[in-house]
Design a protein around this motif. Structure first.
Motif, mmCIF file in Angstrom:
data_model
loop_
_atom_site.group_PDB
_atom_site.id
_atom_site.type_symbol
_atom_site.label_atom_id
_atom_site.label_comp_id
_atom_site.label_asym_id
_atom_site.label_seq_id
_atom_site.Cartn_x
_atom_site.Cartn_y
_atom_site.Cartn_z
ATOM 1 N N THR A 1 0.821 -1.222 0.000
ATOM 2 C CA THR A 1 0.000 0.000 0.000
ATOM 3 C C THR A 1 0.846 1.260 0.000
ATOM 4 O OG1 THR A 1 -0.213 0.421 2.364
ATOM 5 C CG2 THR A 1 -1.724 -1.157 1.384
ATOM 6 N N GLY B 1 6.399 -7.833 -4.615
ATOM 7 C CA GLY B 1 6.304 -6.830 -5.671
ATOM 8 C C GLY B 1 4.929 -6.819 -6.297
ATOM 9 N N LEU B 2 4.389 -7.975 -6.552
ATOM 10 C CA LEU B 2 3.056 -8.045 -7.149
ATOM 11 C C LEU B 2 2.006 -7.540 -6.178
ATOM 12 C CD1 LEU B 2 0.980 -8.773 -9.228
ATOM 13 C CD2 LEU B 2 1.165 -11.164 -8.539
ATOM 14 N N VAL B 3 2.131 -7.941 -4.922
ATOM 15 C CA VAL B 3 1.160 -7.490 -3.921
ATOM 16 C C VAL B 3 1.182 -5.970 -3.829
ATOM 17 C CG1 VAL B 3 0.678 -7.453 -1.444
ATOM 18 C CG2 VAL B 3 1.130 -9.618 -2.604
ATOM 19 N N ALA C 1 2.070 -3.872 -6.176
ATOM 20 C CA ALA C 1 1.477 -3.318 -7.393
ATOM 21 C C ALA C 1 -0.040 -3.439 -7.348
ATOM 22 C CB ALA C 1 2.038 -4.033 -8.625
ATOM 23 N N LEU C 2 -0.526 -4.558 -6.834
ATOM 24 C CA LEU C 2 -1.971 -4.733 -6.718
ATOM 25 C C LEU C 2 -2.564 -3.720 -5.754
ATOM 26 C CD1 LEU C 2 -2.317 -8.630 -6.569
ATOM 27 C CD2 LEU C 2 -3.283 -7.129 -8.321
ATOM 28 N N ALA C 3 -1.894 -3.517 -4.631
ATOM 29 C CA ALA C 3 -2.409 -2.571 -3.645
ATOM 30 C C ALA C 3 -2.406 -1.159 -4.206
ATOM 31 C CB ALA C 3 -1.574 -2.644 -2.362
ATOM 32 N N ARG C 4 -1.335 -0.812 -4.888
ATOM 33 C CA ARG C 4 -1.288 0.541 -5.440
ATOM 34 C C ARG C 4 -2.325 0.724 -6.539
ATOM 35 N NH1 ARG C 4 3.418 2.512 -7.834
ATOM 36 N NH2 ARG C 4 4.272 0.414 -8.125
ATOM 37 N N ALA C 5 -2.477 -0.308 -7.379
ATOM 38 C CA ALA C 5 -3.503 -0.234 -8.427
ATOM 39 C C ALA C 5 -4.883 -0.118 -7.788
ATOM 40 C CB ALA C 5 -3.427 -1.463 -9.323
ATOM 41 N N THR D 1 -9.136 -6.492 -3.838
ATOM 42 C CA THR D 1 -7.928 -6.168 -3.092
ATOM 43 C C THR D 1 -8.259 -5.320 -1.867
ATOM 44 O OG1 THR D 1 -6.683 -6.190 -5.153
ATOM 45 C CG2 THR D 1 -5.626 -5.158 -3.258
ATOM 46 N N LEU E 1 -7.484 -5.875 2.102
ATOM 47 C CA LEU E 1 -6.812 -4.879 2.937
ATOM 48 C C LEU E 1 -7.707 -4.466 4.109
ATOM 49 C CD1 LEU E 1 -5.252 -2.578 0.167
ATOM 50 C CD2 LEU E 1 -4.140 -4.415 1.438
ATOM 51 N N ALA F 1 1.089 2.443 6.746
ATOM 52 C CA ALA F 1 1.894 2.127 5.564
ATOM 53 C C ALA F 1 2.713 3.325 5.123
ATOM 54 C CB ALA F 1 0.979 1.657 4.428
ATOM 55 N N LEU G 1 -3.599 -12.401 0.211
ATOM 56 C CA LEU G 1 -3.755 -12.268 -1.243
ATOM 57 C C LEU G 1 -3.235 -13.491 -1.997
ATOM 58 C CD1 LEU G 1 -2.898 -8.522 -1.995
ATOM 59 C CD2 LEU G 1 -5.079 -9.673 -2.350
ATOM 60 N N THR H 1 -3.044 -14.502 -6.011
ATOM 61 C CA THR H 1 -1.804 -14.457 -6.787
ATOM 62 C C THR H 1 -1.341 -15.858 -7.187
ATOM 63 O OG1 THR H 1 -0.532 -14.402 -4.716
ATOM 64 C CG2 THR H 1 -1.053 -12.299 -5.725
ATOM 65 N N ARG I 1 2.779 -13.867 -12.986
ATOM 66 C CA ARG I 1 2.813 -12.881 -11.903
ATOM 67 C C ARG I 1 3.763 -11.746 -12.243
ATOM 68 N NH1 ARG I 1 2.261 -17.436 -8.049
ATOM 69 N NH2 ARG I 1 4.512 -17.624 -7.794
ATOM 70 N N GLN J 1 2.614 -7.903 -12.762
ATOM 71 C CA GLN J 1 3.267 -6.823 -12.005
ATOM 72 C C GLN J 1 3.828 -5.758 -12.939
ATOM 73 O OE1 GLN J 1 6.253 -8.165 -9.225
ATOM 74 N NE2 GLN J 1 7.175 -6.130 -9.029
ATOM 75 N N LEU K 1 0.979 -3.683 -14.474
ATOM 76 C CA LEU K 1 0.390 -2.764 -13.492
ATOM 77 C C LEU K 1 1.333 -1.597 -13.238
ATOM 78 C CD1 LEU K 1 -1.148 -5.260 -10.880
ATOM 79 C CD2 LEU K 1 -2.386 -3.800 -12.492
ATOM 80 N N GLU K 2 2.604 -1.903 -13.102
ATOM 81 C CA GLU K 2 3.562 -0.827 -12.832
ATOM 82 C C GLU K 2 3.646 0.142 -14.009
ATOM 83 O OE1 GLU K 2 6.976 -3.128 -11.792
ATOM 84 O OE2 GLU K 2 6.432 -3.236 -9.661
ATOM 85 N N LEU L 1 0.677 2.314 -13.818
ATOM 86 C CA LEU L 1 0.713 3.238 -12.682
ATOM 87 C C LEU L 1 1.872 4.220 -12.774
ATOM 88 C CD1 LEU L 1 0.023 0.622 -9.862
ATOM 89 C CD2 LEU L 1 -1.549 2.383 -10.675
#
Lengths: 150, 150
Positions: free
Chosen positions: A3, A17-19, A21-25, B29, B33, B51, B122, B126, B134, B138, B141-142, B145
């Motif tokens: 997050t 890293g994936l988690v 990215a998922l949280a940020r997305a 997601t 959280l 966070a 998660l 995943t 994965r 990632q 998504l990155e 973002l």
DNA sequence: TATTGTTATACTCTATAACTATA
DNA sequence: TATAGTTATAGAGTATAACAATA
């Protein structure tokens, strides 16, 4: 941390890293949804109600189930939306205790407009990907979200 | 509609499917959280505070900026977290008006535990993807973002 | 004068517990 | 007796406006 923006890889935790990215997305997407709602004087929960009822007519308890909320919470939520003429209540035909909730014409109109707004608001993000990448991302997300248990 | 499960493709709106997948992924997601937070008697906002402060010390106003909230909202938020010994306040060294906020040792410990919890929570999602998928997800998504403006 | 943070106030969202009316 | 929904109550989260202290 998850997050946040720093992705410190703990040894052996190859999913961090994936988690992250998922949280940020998720936060980015939720921010877009929240703003689209706020622009129409709706909370995120009200937005979800409109989305859920777009193609369904549900009882109070069923709606609470979709939202993951207590039925007592629904009363105020539906009260406020009904007062704004977005939703309507009607006694259930099959069960004298139950109450059906469904979109009013105005609610349906707003739900449609919100869909357009959200697609537009997310386009700065989605347009960063090429068409083939968008399809790939969609496929991967759907695979991850699929209810399959294997 | 977006945020619901039905993906009705409007003609010409080729992003609807992806937007829907993004919205559903976001809600899923966020649910994870929120639950991780609730299991520790935290709101989603409190989780975000932990966070954000995990690797920063911020003034009230800066923290409000990260969260997208009004500074007046921060007072109560930080009050409650401070009362629980998760955060600490200290006057800024450089500005007599400002107040720094940072994690207490207990707050840092909890933030670390939450990271682990979330990664675990998660993993049912995943793990539906192969390692290469994965990494691909990632990366996409990155890319989406990324702050790049092209 | 402008900025930082708090206080006062009000409304929404949420839950728990008690209640009613149906089943 | 059990279920559907509402009401009463309480607490968290949020915003706006007014304020004190500092810059």
């Amino acid at each position: 941390m998850v997050t946040s923006s720093s992705a410190q890889q703990a040894p052996g935790a190859a999913q961090d890293g994936l988690v992250d990215a998922l949280a940020r997305a998720a936060f980015t997407t939720m921010a877009v949804l929240t703003k689209a709602a706020a622009d129409n004087d709706l909370s995120l929960t009200q937005l979800r109600v409109l989305a859920i009822l777009r193609d369904r007519r549900l009882r109070m308890t069923a709606l609470a189930g979709y939202l993951g909320l207590e039925k007592s919470t629904m009363t105020g939520l539906v009260d406020r939306a009904e007062k704004r003429r977005l939703l309507q209540r009607a006694p259930s035909a099959s069960d004298g205790r139950a109450v059906d909730v469904f979109l009013s014409p105005e609610g349906a109109e707003l739900a449609g407009r919100l869909t357009t707004d959200i697609v537009h608001a997310l386009s700065p993000l989605t347009s960063k990907l090429a068409p083939a990448e968008r399809r790939l991302l969609q496929t991967l997300l759907e695979q991850m979200l699929s209810p399959h248990d294997s």
